[in-house]
Design an enzyme around this catalytic site. Structure first.
Site, PDB file in Angstrom:
ATOM      1  N   GLU A  54      10.999  63.835 -61.195  1.00 40.91           N
ATOM      2  CA  GLU A  54      11.275  62.513 -60.636  1.00 40.91           C
ATOM      3  C   GLU A  54      12.562  61.887 -61.188  1.00 40.91           C
ATOM      4  OE1 GLU A  54       8.328  63.480 -61.731  1.00 40.91           O
ATOM      5  OE2 GLU A  54       6.803  63.053 -60.228  1.00 40.91           O
ATOM      6  N   PHE A 116      -7.137  57.789 -63.424  1.00 38.14           N
ATOM      7  CA  PHE A 116      -6.311  59.000 -63.501  1.00 38.14           C
ATOM      8  C   PHE A 116      -4.916  58.716 -62.929  1.00 38.14           C
ATOM      9  CE2 PHE A 116      -4.825  62.968 -61.431  1.00 38.14           C
ATOM     10  CZ  PHE A 116      -4.547  63.658 -62.590  1.00 38.14           C
ATOM     11  N   GLN A 117      -3.916  59.113 -63.646  1.00 34.09           N
ATOM     12  CA  GLN A 117      -2.508  58.880 -63.274  1.00 34.09           C
ATOM     13  C   GLN A 117      -2.201  57.401 -63.041  1.00 34.09           C
ATOM     14  OE1 GLN A 117      -1.296  61.719 -60.198  1.00 34.09           O
ATOM     15  NE2 GLN A 117      -0.737  63.160 -61.820  1.00 34.09           N
ATOM     16  N   LYS A 166      -2.785  52.881 -53.460  1.00 35.36           N
ATOM     17  CA  LYS A 166      -3.174  53.821 -52.412  1.00 35.36           C
ATOM     18  C   LYS A 166      -4.012  53.154 -51.323  1.00 35.36           C
ATOM     19  CE  LYS A 166      -4.615  58.627 -51.953  1.00 35.36           C
ATOM     20  NZ  LYS A 166      -5.192  59.800 -52.634  1.00 35.36           N
ATOM     21  N   MET A 484      30.038  66.094 -78.315  1.00 32.84           N
ATOM     22  CA  MET A 484      30.369  64.754 -78.783  1.00 32.84           C
ATOM     23  C   MET A 484      29.608  64.410 -80.059  1.00 32.84           C
ATOM     24  SD  MET A 484      32.517  62.419 -78.042  1.00 32.84           S
ATOM     25  CE  MET A 484      32.998  61.991 -76.371  1.00 32.84           C
TER      26      MET A 484
END
Lengths: 586, 188
Positions: A54, A116-117, A166, A484
């Protein structure tokens, strides 16, 4: 409204996006966003690009947005999907890139239950978005999405997030059209202070040692701002320098161009900033990479600051004439009034000023010692520039030394051609950004100038590049080091190279082959040109593993805590150059 | 200014560096009109904590139920530069409609409400009641061993009352924080 006019939340999302003119979405499905993906499947107007992580979706959307001037759109699922988007959101916030992230969320009746999630997505993303919304009512979904696009794209652009549970996606509701929403949430732009504008023009006319310092705001403001800037430079014959974000707003081939300024900017740009008596800052924000030591920053100049964001005014540097508003609007007003007053500049003094600037140019601060046995990273970027500049070309970068070398040695003639993570400095930005750019410009040459360490951070996107047949060129300057970090450890930490090299790099050519694409390895300076041409000519993605000098430092450099006129130009003069006070700074 | 740090062995945080622009600090009372939507207070507070600004006092309640607007009153301390930054940052937020600096705008009425529980016997009990009368505090609850006083006034008045009650059996205080409006017939 009758039941018949109602559509599901998921349909509303897709309809609203189409209403907003969206044709491309970057995303990754998951449980809480499945209804939206189901709708996506049943339509043909929006193309979805399946990324492999993502974070990459957000960076790809940034690349898409910055190379087109449009708004980038991302779909992620709840929980880990949303938390993975945080880096991209923060990156977009720091660099003022308009993106809209639509995240799935657990159903409203489960929010707060550690489902969940589940994650507190609006809570987590509150400080890294311009604004965010949790939509609990399907009837408000369309309105919220339209608002989200307005907020992302107006004023100083930035990222927004809409969190959609949802059950809201499944429920039916009314659709609100784009032009039906109230716009009372849009900030009124303050009117321009005409007295201040006149004072600024008066100072401009008298200026003996002027400089124009432009930033990403000019590019965000659009082509008319870019044109105005070029007209102003041409009309006044003032020297111009740009920030990392502003490259391309004035053409690198232009005769008034001094190159980039700041920590790794050119000697002439930084000396001009320090010694000037009139500074016109256009769409830049006096970032700490630009100013060096604050109390020694351009001590004798009258400073004019054009910016759309009032919070950028007097944040780091106190200015004499703040002009708040859209850059293109103020610039065209400024030019019109300056012309009305007779297009005056202090020509005689300006000639002397250019003489000093030209003497600084003679220092050739970007010079380096080339080698015939090993590829110097600067040389690699220079050859890449030579061999690709005639193409319709877009360049992204990762973060680190290679990024600064690309900024120093590549020339940009037009805006929106250079995509790099400036404010946040996100390693792993460039590869997914190059994917977003290539999606938006399928027939252009898209190159990601990378370091091997940064590139590895989002290397999973090889899958995306292959799946969508995106011929992105990954030009990796491989020094087997975090260049760097290594440089700072050498200069600041007694050459103790704590964890700044990787002992387990992949064979990049084999890695390319594992994905069925082309890998090129180059370690001989004599082969470089041929290899770069081979990369350009190959009609698919290429990983170019350019093995470069491992201990090269990036110069010139304003060490932390130092002023513009205390730059170090190369290896010889760096002894004891960083003070204890400076060592504390980043 | 030298921090006397050895190269490469910094133990000191950059936060300890003195601000070179240090100016005098002053308290400012900001009145902020916001949309009364979920998370708006968290946004405002998050801005203060995220950017390292002080909050000395904070109150919030809906003041316009029809327009769904709330007024947040924040007392904050900072140099003029910091105060200006705070106002600019607040103004940038989408649900923020207006930021009024009451300290700069002129005289403002500033009030706080506090409730004090004093538990005492005998003379102390009598004295607490007498002082409450002097301060025009109301008794809102009482037992044979205690008084609960309600007092409205400036923060200084409430501080003063708390100080007087401390030796007289002060057990608990609850304060609302400051609410404020401009004086005169102008609405801010």
């Amino acid at each position: 409204m009758t039941q018949a006019n109602k559509i599901t939340g998921a349909e509303i999302v897709i309809k609203a996006l189409i209403d907003q003119g969206v044709d491309t979405v970057f995303g990754y499905p998951g449980g809480a966003i499945l209804p939206i993906y189901d709708e996506l499947f049943q339509q043909k107007k929006i193309k979805h690009i399946l990324v492999r992580h993502e974070q990459a979706a957000t960076h790809a959307a940034e690349g898409y947005a910055r190379s087109t001037g449009k708004i980038g759109v991302v779909f992620v699922t709840s929980g880990p999907g949303a938390t993975n988007s945080v880096t991209g959101l923060t990156d977009a916030l720091m660099d003022s890139v308009p993106i809209v992230v639509i995240s799935g969320q657990v159903p409203t009746f489960m929010i707060g239950n550690d489902a969940f999630q589940e994650a507190d997505t609006v809570g987590i993303t509150r400080p890294c978005t311009k604004h965010n919304w949790l939509v609990k009512d399907t009837n408000k979904l369309a309105e919220t999405i339209h608002k989200a696009f307005e907020v992302a794209g107006t004023g100083r652009p930035g990222p927004v997030l809409v969190d959609v549970p949802k059950d809201v996606q499944f429920a039916s509701g009314c659709y609100t059209k784009k032009n039906e929403i109230k716009k009372n949430f849009i900030k009124k732009e303050p009117s321009i202070d005409l007295n201040m504008l006149d004072e600024a023009i008066y100072r401009l006319e008298l200026a003996e040692r002027p400089i124009i310092y432009s930033g990403g705001g000019v590019i965000n403001s659009g082509q008319s701002a870019v044109n105005s800037l070029r007209n102003l430079v041409a009309g006044t014959n003032f020297p111009i320098t740009s920030t990392l974000m502003g490259l391309g707003s004035y053409p690198a081939s232009g005769k008034n161009w001094l190159g980039m300024l700041g920590m790794h900017g050119t000697y002439e740009a930084n000396m001009s900033m320090h010694d000037c008596d009139f500074m016109l800052c256009i769409g830049a924000r006096f970032d700490d990479r630009i100013t060096g030591r604050i109390d020694a920053f351009s001590p004798n100049s009258y400073k004019v600051h054009l910016d759309i964001d009032p919070s950028s005014i007097n944040k780091n540097i106190t200015v004499d004439a703040p002009l708040i508003g859209d850059v293109s609007q103020i610039l065209s007003m400024l030019i019109a009034r300056w012309k009305e007053r007779g297009s005056k500049v202090n020509k005689k003094k300006l000639t002397a000023w250019w003489k000093s600037i030209n003497s600084w140019k003679e220092v050739q601060s970007l010079g380096y010692e080339n080698s015939s046995s090993v590829i110097k990273p600067q040389y690699a970027v220079q050859r890449l520039e030579e061999l690709t500049k005639s193409y319709n070309r877009f360049v992204s970068t990762e973060v680190g030394q290679h990024q600064m070398w690309a900024a120093q040695f590549m020339g940009f003639e037009e805006p929106n051609r250079w995509m790099t993570s400036g404010g946040l400095g996100t390693m792993g930005y460039g590869f997914p950004a190059s994917i977003g750019i290539q999606i938006a410009h399928p027939n252009s040459l898209v190159i990601n100038v990378a370091g091997e360490a940064s590139w590895l951070m989002n290397m999973q996107e090889l899958g995306t590049a292959v799946q969508y047949r995106l011929p992105v060129k990954q030009f990796i300057l491989n020094n087997e080091r975090l260049g760097m970090v290594r440089q700072w450890q050498e200069l600041l930490h007694g050459e103790r190279y704590s964890h700044s090299w990787s002992d387990a790099l992949p064979d990049f050519v084999k890695l390319a082959e594992a994905y069925g694409i082309k890998g090129i390895r180059c370690e001989d300076p004599a082969m470089l040109d041929d290899n770069i041409r081979e990369m350009i000519d190959y009609p698919g993605p290429v990983i170019f593993d350019c093995l470069v000098e491992k201990h090269e430092n990036c110069f010139p450099m304003i060490p932390s805590g130092k002023a513009h006129n205390e730059m170090i130009l190369g290896e010889q003069t760096e002894e004891n150059s960083i003070s204890d006070d400076g060592a504390v700074l980043v | 200014m030298s921090l006397k740090l050895k190269k490469g062995v910094n133990k000191q945080s950059a936060y300890n560096l003195r601000d070179p622009n240090l100016d005098y600090e002053a308290a400012h009372t900001l009145s902020i009109i916001v949309d009364n939507e979920s998370g708006v207070l968290a946004r405002v507070i998050g801005l203060f904590s995220g950017r390292g600004y002080n909050i000395d006092s904070l109150t919030v309640a809906e003041v316009d139920p029809d327009g769904h607007r709330s007024r947040i009153t924040i007392v904050t301390t900072g140099t003029p530069k910091v105060i200006n930054q705070i106002k600019a940052q607040l103004n940038r937020m989408v649900p923020v409609h207006e930021v009024i600096d009451l300290t700069l705008k002129g005289k403002a009425v500033q009030r706080e409400l506090a409730i004090f529980k004093v538990v005492a016997n005998g003379n102390q009990r009598v004295e607490s009641l007498r002082l409450a009368d002097v301060f025009r505090a109301k008794v809102v609850d009482s037992t044979l061993k205690s008084f609960t006083f309600e007092l409205t006034g400036t923060s200084e008045k409430i501080d003063a009352f708390a100080e007087l009650m401390a030796p007289l059996g002060l057990e608990e205080i609850a304060r609302t924080g400051i609410v404020a409006l401009l004086r005169g017939d102008n609405s801010s």
